[in-house]
Design a protein around this motif. Sequence first.
Motif, PDB file in Angstrom:
ATOM      1  N   VAL A 122     -46.004   3.264   9.664  1.00 36.25           N
ATOM      2  CA  VAL A 122     -45.220   2.302   8.894  1.00 36.25           C
ATOM      3  C   VAL A 122     -44.642   2.963   7.643  1.00 36.25           C
ATOM      4  O   VAL A 122     -43.471   2.756   7.290  1.00 36.25           O
ATOM      5  N   ILE A 123     -45.450   3.777   6.966  1.00 41.82           N
ATOM      6  CA  ILE A 123     -44.962   4.465   5.767  1.00 41.82           C
ATOM      7  C   ILE A 123     -43.813   5.403   6.126  1.00 41.82           C
ATOM      8  O   ILE A 123     -42.806   5.486   5.407  1.00 41.82           O
ATOM      9  N   ALA A 124     -43.935   6.102   7.254  1.00 35.23           N
ATOM     10  CA  ALA A 124     -42.865   7.009   7.687  1.00 35.23           C
ATOM     11  C   ALA A 124     -41.563   6.250   7.927  1.00 35.23           C
ATOM     12  O   ALA A 124     -40.478   6.717   7.541  1.00 35.23           O
ATOM     13  N   LEU A 125     -41.648   5.062   8.536  1.00 35.75           N
ATOM     14  CA  LEU A 125     -40.441   4.264   8.764  1.00 35.75           C
ATOM     15  C   LEU A 125     -39.826   3.808   7.449  1.00 35.75           C
ATOM     16  O   LEU A 125     -38.601   3.769   7.300  1.00 35.75           O
ATOM     17  N   ALA A 126     -40.678   3.464   6.480  1.00 30.56           N
ATOM     18  CA  ALA A 126     -40.165   3.063   5.171  1.00 30.56           C
ATOM     19  C   ALA A 126     -39.469   4.229   4.481  1.00 30.56           C
ATOM     20  O   ALA A 126     -38.405   4.064   3.879  1.00 30.56           O
ATOM     21  N   LEU A 127     -40.051   5.412   4.585  1.00 28.43           N
ATOM     22  CA  LEU A 127     -39.408   6.595   4.010  1.00 28.43           C
ATOM     23  C   LEU A 127     -38.095   6.899   4.712  1.00 28.43           C
ATOM     24  O   LEU A 127     -37.101   7.239   4.071  1.00 28.43           O
ATOM     25  N   ASP A 128     -38.087   6.755   6.031  1.00 28.91           N
ATOM     26  CA  ASP A 128     -36.849   6.978   6.793  1.00 28.91           C
ATOM     27  C   ASP A 128     -35.747   6.032   6.332  1.00 28.91           C
ATOM     28  O   ASP A 128     -34.560   6.384   6.352  1.00 28.91           O
ATOM     29  N   ALA A 129     -36.148   4.813   5.934  1.00 31.97           N
ATOM     30  CA  ALA A 129     -35.177   3.806   5.494  1.00 31.97           C
ATOM     31  C   ALA A 129     -34.734   4.014   4.047  1.00 31.97           C
ATOM     32  O   ALA A 129     -33.913   3.255   3.541  1.00 31.97           O
ATOM     33  N   GLY A 130     -35.292   5.016   3.391  1.00 30.20           N
ATOM     34  CA  GLY A 130     -34.881   5.322   2.028  1.00 30.20           C
ATOM     35  C   GLY A 130     -35.723   4.707   0.940  1.00 30.20           C
ATOM     36  O   GLY A 130     -35.358   4.798  -0.246  1.00 30.20           O
ATOM     37  N   CYS A 131     -36.850   4.074   1.284  1.00 31.07           N
ATOM     38  CA  CYS A 131     -37.724   3.491   0.268  1.00 31.07           C
ATOM     39  C   CYS A 131     -38.406   4.610  -0.525  1.00 31.07           C
ATOM     40  O   CYS A 131     -38.863   5.599   0.040  1.00 31.07           O
ATOM     41  N   ALA A 132     -38.480   4.426  -1.840  1.00 33.00           N
ATOM     42  CA  ALA A 132     -39.014   5.466  -2.721  1.00 33.00           C
ATOM     43  C   ALA A 132     -40.505   5.252  -2.972  1.00 33.00           C
ATOM     44  O   ALA A 132     -40.909   4.181  -3.438  1.00 33.00           O
ATOM     45  N   PRO A 133     -41.339   6.259  -2.698  1.00 33.66           N
ATOM     46  CA  PRO A 133     -42.788   6.119  -2.924  1.00 33.66           C
ATOM     47  C   PRO A 133     -43.140   6.191  -4.403  1.00 33.66           C
ATOM     48  O   PRO A 133     -42.517   6.938  -5.170  1.00 33.66           O
ATOM     49  N   VAL A 134     -44.149   5.422  -4.809  1.00 34.08           N
ATOM     50  CA  VAL A 134     -44.644   5.440  -6.186  1.00 34.08           C
ATOM     51  C   VAL A 134     -45.977   6.171  -6.246  1.00 34.08           C
ATOM     52  O   VAL A 134     -46.196   7.037  -7.098  1.00 34.08           O
ATOM     53  N   SER A 135     -46.891   5.832  -5.332  1.00 32.19           N
ATOM     54  CA  SER A 135     -48.195   6.486  -5.275  1.00 32.19           C
ATOM     55  C   SER A 135     -48.822   6.222  -3.911  1.00 32.19           C
ATOM     56  O   SER A 135     -48.418   5.308  -3.186  1.00 32.19           O
ATOM     57  N   LEU A 136     -49.819   7.052  -3.570  1.00 32.72           N
ATOM     58  CA  LEU A 136     -50.522   6.937  -2.299  1.00 32.72           C
ATOM     59  C   LEU A 136     -52.010   6.723  -2.546  1.00 32.72           C
ATOM     60  O   LEU A 136     -52.572   7.239  -3.524  1.00 32.72           O
ATOM     61  N   LEU A 137     -52.638   5.965  -1.659  1.00 29.93           N
ATOM     62  CA  LEU A 137     -54.086   5.801  -1.650  1.00 29.93           C
ATOM     63  C   LEU A 137     -54.561   6.254  -0.273  1.00 29.93           C
ATOM     64  O   LEU A 137     -54.150   5.673   0.746  1.00 29.93           O
ATOM     65  N   VAL A 138     -55.395   7.296  -0.230  1.00 32.37           N
ATOM     66  CA  VAL A 138     -55.702   7.962   1.031  1.00 32.37           C
ATOM     67  C   VAL A 138     -57.206   8.192   1.159  1.00 32.37           C
ATOM     68  O   VAL A 138     -57.849   8.688   0.211  1.00 32.37           O
ATOM     69  N   GLU A 139     -57.770   7.861   2.303  1.00 33.01           N
ATOM     70  CA  GLU A 139     -59.151   8.237   2.576  1.00 33.01           C
ATOM     71  C   GLU A 139     -59.259   9.763   2.557  1.00 33.01           C
ATOM     72  O   GLU A 139     -58.383  10.460   3.078  1.00 33.01           O
ATOM     73  N   ARG A 140     -60.318  10.262   1.960  1.00 37.07           N
ATOM     74  CA  ARG A 140     -60.457  11.713   1.797  1.00 37.07           C
ATOM     75  C   ARG A 140     -60.322  12.450   3.134  1.00 37.07           C
ATOM     76  O   ARG A 140     -59.657  13.486   3.212  1.00 37.07           O
ATOM     77  N   LYS A 141     -60.912  11.915   4.183  1.00 37.70           N
ATOM     78  CA  LYS A 141     -60.886  12.622   5.473  1.00 37.70           C
ATOM     79  C   LYS A 141     -59.494  12.659   6.094  1.00 37.70           C
ATOM     80  O   LYS A 141     -59.248  13.431   7.024  1.00 37.70           O
ATOM     81  N   GLN A 142     -58.577  11.816   5.591  1.00 35.83           N
ATOM     82  CA  GLN A 142     -57.224  11.771   6.159  1.00 35.83           C
ATOM     83  C   GLN A 142     -56.237  12.678   5.421  1.00 35.83           C
ATOM     84  O   GLN A 142     -55.100  12.839   5.869  1.00 35.83           O
ATOM     85  N   ILE A 143     -56.666  13.275   4.304  1.00 36.98           N
ATOM     86  CA  ILE A 143     -55.743  14.118   3.544  1.00 36.98           C
ATOM     87  C   ILE A 143     -55.216  15.265   4.395  1.00 36.98           C
ATOM     88  O   ILE A 143     -54.022  15.587   4.378  1.00 36.98           O
ATOM     89  N   ALA A 144     -56.096  15.878   5.160  1.00 39.70           N
ATOM     90  CA  ALA A 144     -55.671  16.963   6.053  1.00 39.70           C
ATOM     91  C   ALA A 144     -55.501  16.462   7.483  1.00 39.70           C
ATOM     92  O   ALA A 144     -55.282  17.256   8.394  1.00 39.70           O
ATOM     93  N   GLY A 145     -55.560  15.125   7.649  1.00 46.82           N
ATOM     94  CA  GLY A 145     -55.428  14.543   8.980  1.00 46.82           C
ATOM     95  C   GLY A 145     -54.168  13.722   9.116  1.00 46.82           C
ATOM     96  O   GLY A 145     -53.055  14.235   8.953  1.00 46.82           O
ATOM     97  N   GLN A 146     -54.318  12.412   9.367  1.00 44.25           N
ATOM     98  CA  GLN A 146     -53.167  11.567   9.637  1.00 44.25           C
ATOM     99  C   GLN A 146     -52.215  11.431   8.450  1.00 44.25           C
ATOM    100  O   GLN A 146     -51.025  11.165   8.630  1.00 44.25           O
TER     101      GLN A 146
END
Length: 285
Positions: free
Chosen positions: A54-78
Amino acid sequence: MRRRRWIGDMMSNIIEISDFSSPGLELFARLTEAQLRNRLEPERGVFIAESPKVIALALDAGCAPVSLLVERKQIAGQAREIIARCPGVPVYTADDDLLARLTGYRLARGVLCAMRRPRLPSVEELCAGARRVAILENIMDSTNVGAIVRSAAALNIDAVLVTPSCSDPLCRRAVRVSMGTVFQVPWTRIGGDSAEWPQPGIERVRKLGFKLVGMALSDTAVSIEDPRLAAEEKLAIVLGTEGYGLSPRTVAGCDYIARIPMSHKVDSLNVAAASAVAFWQLRPR
């Protein structure tokens, strides 16, 4: 919080969460949907997108990111590709249990992204060249809104209009249920307050060349299979709120009232299910 530099084939500032009250986390934990809409820039605000797809589709549509919240195990994963697409954006992280305590729910695929809300086009801009549009009247359940938008994307609806009291298509749950199609199907609000719907909103749509078909339980309704409906060059399909359906004023203002034939004494479908049937049946021929 403790900031560290994560080095690999890409670089990003990863911020370890140690204190729930730290600045920056309010977007994910302490603001209501209404407060998010008015954050940063009053005319734009912020919304939350959930899951890498979903985030990728939003970026594709030109939406500008402000910040991310990520599970530690996903930083090098999904989340790896999403982080790479958001250079310079703060990435807050912790274990999944701590993030669930922070947000109040488990993160879908371990990633949330706060994004600036895009500018909404005018109704006239949105409907230019459209043949089929959906109008959502005061649909309050964000899950239904998301499901309707997903059906609109799949079944060739050109645009979606939402009335002033309708649930926000960019609220987190609607975005998630739509599977990101809310960034693919053009949408906007019709009217800035409740005084602008159903009148003069209906006339505004009609002036753009559309006939309006209200989906409602009425003794005078025609079957959705009536060939006159699909034969209309430009058709606006109006869907009403859960439980009560379309308002009497909206019903009175439509060019057609239609219903889906039912069996086994069932009188109606959930509005999201009904939208899929209507979108398919009323596609232009």
